[in-house]
Design a protein around this motif. Sequence first.
Motif, PDB file in Angstrom:
ATOM      1  N   PHE A  24      71.244  64.717  20.180  1.00 59.36           N
ATOM      2  CA  PHE A  24      71.933  65.956  20.503  1.00 59.36           C
ATOM      3  C   PHE A  24      71.403  66.524  21.809  1.00 59.36           C
ATOM      4  CE2 PHE A  24      72.757  65.505  16.086  1.00 59.36           C
ATOM      5  CZ  PHE A  24      73.890  66.247  15.797  1.00 59.36           C
ATOM      6  N   ASN A  25      72.311  66.929  22.683  1.00 63.97           N
ATOM      7  CA  ASN A  25      71.927  67.672  23.876  1.00 63.97           C
ATOM      8  C   ASN A  25      71.903  69.151  23.501  1.00 63.97           C
ATOM      9  OD1 ASN A  25      71.827  65.471  25.715  1.00 63.97           O
ATOM     10  ND2 ASN A  25      74.069  65.408  25.665  1.00 63.97           N
ATOM     11  N   LEU A  26      70.733  69.717  23.403  1.00 61.73           N
ATOM     12  CA  LEU A  26      70.587  71.064  22.887  1.00 61.73           C
ATOM     13  C   LEU A  26      69.539  71.812  23.695  1.00 61.73           C
ATOM     14  CD1 LEU A  26      71.148  73.174  20.651  1.00 61.73           C
ATOM     15  CD2 LEU A  26      69.322  72.089  19.323  1.00 61.73           C
ATOM     16  N   ARG A  27      69.863  73.039  24.065  1.00 55.90           N
ATOM     17  CA  ARG A  27      68.917  73.839  24.835  1.00 55.90           C
ATOM     18  C   ARG A  27      68.845  75.238  24.249  1.00 55.90           C
ATOM     19  NH1 ARG A  27      68.894  74.204  31.441  1.00 55.90           N
ATOM     20  NH2 ARG A  27      66.666  74.581  31.688  1.00 55.90           N
ATOM     21  N   LEU A  28      67.621  75.705  24.022  1.00 58.47           N
ATOM     22  CA  LEU A  28      67.399  77.033  23.452  1.00 58.47           C
ATOM     23  C   LEU A  28      66.589  77.867  24.430  1.00 58.47           C
ATOM     24  CD1 LEU A  28      66.313  76.003  19.826  1.00 58.47           C
ATOM     25  CD2 LEU A  28      68.627  76.419  20.675  1.00 58.47           C
ATOM     26  N   ASP A  29      66.836  79.184  24.428  1.00 59.66           N
ATOM     27  CA  ASP A  29      66.020  80.055  25.267  1.00 59.66           C
ATOM     28  C   ASP A  29      64.754  80.450  24.514  1.00 59.66           C
ATOM     29  OD1 ASP A  29      66.658  82.080  23.472  1.00 59.66           O
ATOM     30  OD2 ASP A  29      68.069  83.085  24.816  1.00 59.66           O
ATOM     31  N   GLY A  30      63.951  81.308  25.116  1.00 60.67           N
ATOM     32  CA  GLY A  30      62.690  81.708  24.510  1.00 60.67           C
ATOM     33  C   GLY A  30      62.840  82.471  23.223  1.00 60.67           C
ATOM     34  N   ASP A  31      64.027  82.979  22.923  1.00 58.50           N
ATOM     35  CA  ASP A  31      64.292  83.680  21.668  1.00 58.50           C
ATOM     36  C   ASP A  31      64.903  82.769  20.613  1.00 58.50           C
ATOM     37  OD1 ASP A  31      63.394  86.219  22.541  1.00 58.50           O
ATOM     38  OD2 ASP A  31      65.265  86.490  23.657  1.00 58.50           O
ATOM     39  N   GLY A  32      65.034  81.477  20.938  1.00 55.79           N
ATOM     40  CA  GLY A  32      65.586  80.543  19.971  1.00 55.79           C
ATOM     41  C   GLY A  32      67.093  80.535  19.910  1.00 55.79           C
ATOM     42  N   ARG A  33      67.754  81.108  20.927  1.00 52.88           N
ATOM     43  CA  ARG A  33      69.223  81.137  20.945  1.00 52.88           C
ATOM     44  C   ARG A  33      69.761  80.040  21.854  1.00 52.88           C
ATOM     45  NH1 ARG A  33      68.426  87.167  21.604  1.00 52.88           N
ATOM     46  NH2 ARG A  33      68.812  88.074  19.537  1.00 52.88           N
ATOM     47  N   THR A  34      70.896  79.487  21.492  1.00 54.75           N
ATOM     48  CA  THR A  34      71.494  78.436  22.305  1.00 54.75           C
ATOM     49  C   THR A  34      71.939  78.999  23.648  1.00 54.75           C
ATOM     50  OG1 THR A  34      73.622  78.871  21.208  1.00 54.75           O
ATOM     51  CG2 THR A  34      72.283  77.052  20.354  1.00 54.75           C
ATOM     52  N   ILE A  35      71.707  78.208  24.707  1.00 54.91           N
ATOM     53  CA  ILE A  35      72.087  78.614  26.057  1.00 54.91           C
ATOM     54  C   ILE A  35      72.933  77.516  26.678  1.00 54.91           C
ATOM     55  CG2 ILE A  35      70.065  80.062  26.390  1.00 54.91           C
ATOM     56  CD1 ILE A  35      68.789  77.838  27.982  1.00 54.91           C
ATOM     57  N   TYR A  36      73.595  77.863  27.754  1.00 54.07           N
ATOM     58  CA  TYR A  36      74.450  76.904  28.445  1.00 54.07           C
ATOM     59  C   TYR A  36      73.619  76.021  29.356  1.00 54.07           C
ATOM     60  CZ  TYR A  36      78.092  75.068  31.492  1.00 54.07           C
ATOM     61  OH  TYR A  36      78.920  74.235  32.190  1.00 54.07           O
TER      62      TYR A  36
END
Length: 428
Positions: A24-36
Motif C-alpha cells: 500500500f502507498n500510504l502517507r500519514l502526517d504527524g497526527d496520524g491522518r492520511t495526507i496527499y
Amino acid sequence: MSDNSEEQTAAPEEGGGEETTLEFNLRLDGDGRTIYDPAAKEAAAPSKSNDGEEPDAKKAKLDDNTSPPQPPSLDYSSKTIMTNLAHLSEDATTAKQLDELLFDCEITDSGLLPRTFWMSANTDKQQPRSYLEKMALEVFHHHVPSGFIMIQKHQERNGRYSMHANDDGDGEDDMAKSGISFHWDKDEDFRLLTGGSLYIHPHISTVTYLTDLGAPTMVLSKRVDPMSGAYVTDADDDGSMSNVDGLVSFPKQGKHLSFDGRYLHAAPSDLLRDGLFEEQCKFDRPDGIDMKEMKVLERRHRRVSFLVNVWLNYHPYNVHPFPETMISNLSKMDLLGDVRLFDKCDEAKKSGESVTLKLKGEGKIQCEEGSVDEAHANVVTKNWPMGNCSNDCIDVPMPVDLMKSRNAGDDVKLIWRGEDIKLSGTSS
C-alpha cells in the motif's frame, strides 16, 4: 486534486502456488491522518508482489515534517447541529418521506449485504443513485471544502436485526439493550490484513439520527497510535496528563453529530434512565392493521442513525459502493425534493439543553455551563468493555444520575482529568 480512490487487488497467478502480498502507498502526517502524496499514483492502492514476504505495516510512513495541502477549514471538534430532517413527520407527506427513509436503512441493513459502503465525492466517477447517497454527499460537503474527494458511508446497524421495537423475550443480550461497545472508526479490513496493529482512521466521523430513540453516542478524546495500536496518553507542556474531553449526544430526529475520526466512541445504553428503552419501544397496535403497516410502526420505534465517515486521500480496503443490483430498492434522489440537510446551518440550531461539566477528584463535578440539579451531581465510575472481541475495558467516572435525567436531543460536554480515565491493555 486527482481522485485516488481506485483500488487494485492482487491475486495469485493462475496455476501458480506462490504467495501473494499487497503493498500500500500510504502517507500519514504527524497526527496520524492520511495526507496527499503526489508521488503515489494511488492512495492505499495495493500492488502485487510475489516475493513471499508478509505485508509490512511499517511501510506506512508517519511524516512529522510534511505540510501537505490539508483542507484549511476542517473542523475536528465534537459538536452537534440540527438538520432539516427534523421537519420530517410534521404532516402526512413528510411522515411518509421519513418512513421511506427508514425503510431504505432497513434494506441496507440486510444480513446479505456488507456492513459498509463506499461513496466517492468525485461525482465524475460516481454519481449518487439514491437519496442515501445524496445525503452522504451533503454530509461530506458540509464538513469538507471543495477539492477533496473521498467519502465512505454506512448505516448504523447496532447489531444486525437488533434494534427492533418488539422485545421477543428470547433472552439474547443484543445491542438493542447493551448498546454499542467503545471502538475507533478505522479501516478494519486493512488493520486485520496488516496484523491488527495499523489504525487508519477517517478524518471526521459523523452520526445523523433518524429517530429519537435509544442510547446516546459518547465520544472521548482518547486515541491509539496509528502504527502500533497502543493507547496514547497525551501530556501537557509541564509533563502532566492532559485533560480528556467528551461529548454525550442523546438522539433526536434530524440531529447531526460530528467528531474527530481518531476518537474513541460508543453508545452505552446504561446511560438511559431505567426502563426508557422498553418505554420507547411501546406503541399502539390498532386492530385490523396489516403486516406492512405494522412494519412501518416498528421502524419508527428503532434507534436508527445514518453514519458517514469522511476519508481524505484514502479508500478503505475492500469497501465498495452499494450493489447496483439492489439500488432500485432504495428511494430516489428526489425523495425530499429540494430540501437540503444543512440549509441555514450557520444558525446553529439546537434541539435540547446543553450542559458542560468538569469532573474533578473525589467524585465531584463542577458545572462549567448550563445548570445541574444537586440531586444529579453524583459521580459513579463506569466500567465498559472495549470492542473488537477484546478483553480490554475502560473505566470512566460518570455523572450517571445527570445522564439519566436528559431528554432527546440534549448534549452533555464533559472534561476529565487525564488520570481519571483508565484503559486496560495495549490495543483495542
